[in-house]
Enzyme design. Structure first.
Site, PDB file in Angstrom:
ATOM      1  CB  CYS A 161       4.575  -4.512  -1.276  1.00  0.00           C
ATOM      2  SG  CYS A 161       4.378  -3.094  -0.182  1.00  0.00           S
TER       3      CYS A 161
ATOM      4  CB  CYS B  26       1.905  -4.304   1.094  1.00  0.00           C
ATOM      5  SG  CYS B  26       2.013  -2.962  -0.081  1.00  0.00           S
TER       6      CYS B  26
END
Length: 109
Positions: free
Chosen positions: A35, A32
């Site tokens: 993230c 991600c």
């Protein structure tokens, strides 16, 4: 990353649900992009807020049961727990000031 805990199914009850301090859980995954941007911010906040809030991460790929239990639909999701209950949730990348404000709200600072 010394101040960041790794939460999983084995330690969730003790580290999050039974914590005396509020807990910030960063639900994330290695693939991600957002993230990866939030990760260093969360680590910095963990060091700066030690003793005020416990901060840890849950890899949703490795802990799908926890992600499903809390209805994690998008990552990063930053969930705040206090007294065994979720009290606040932020979905998506946030800057350090926004996250510090949320920590202050939850911890009563």
């Amino acid at each position: 990353m010394a101040d960041i805990k790794i939460f999983n199914q084995d330690n969730w009850e003790k580290e999050v649900m039974q914590s005396d301090l509020p807990v910030l859980v960063d639900f994330w995954a290695p693939w991600c992009g957002p993230c990866k941007m939030v990760g260093p911010v969360v680590e910095s906040l963990a060091a700066e807020n030690a003793g005020k809030i416990n901060i840890g991460k849950v890899n949703v790929d490795e802990n799908q049961d926890l992600a499903a239990r809390f209805g994690i639909r998008g990552i990063p999701t930053l969930a705040f727990f206090q007294g065994g209950s979720e009290v606040k949730r932020i979905v998506g990348a946030q800057n350090k000031a926004q996250l510090q404000k949320a920590i202050d709200e939850v911890s009563g600072s």
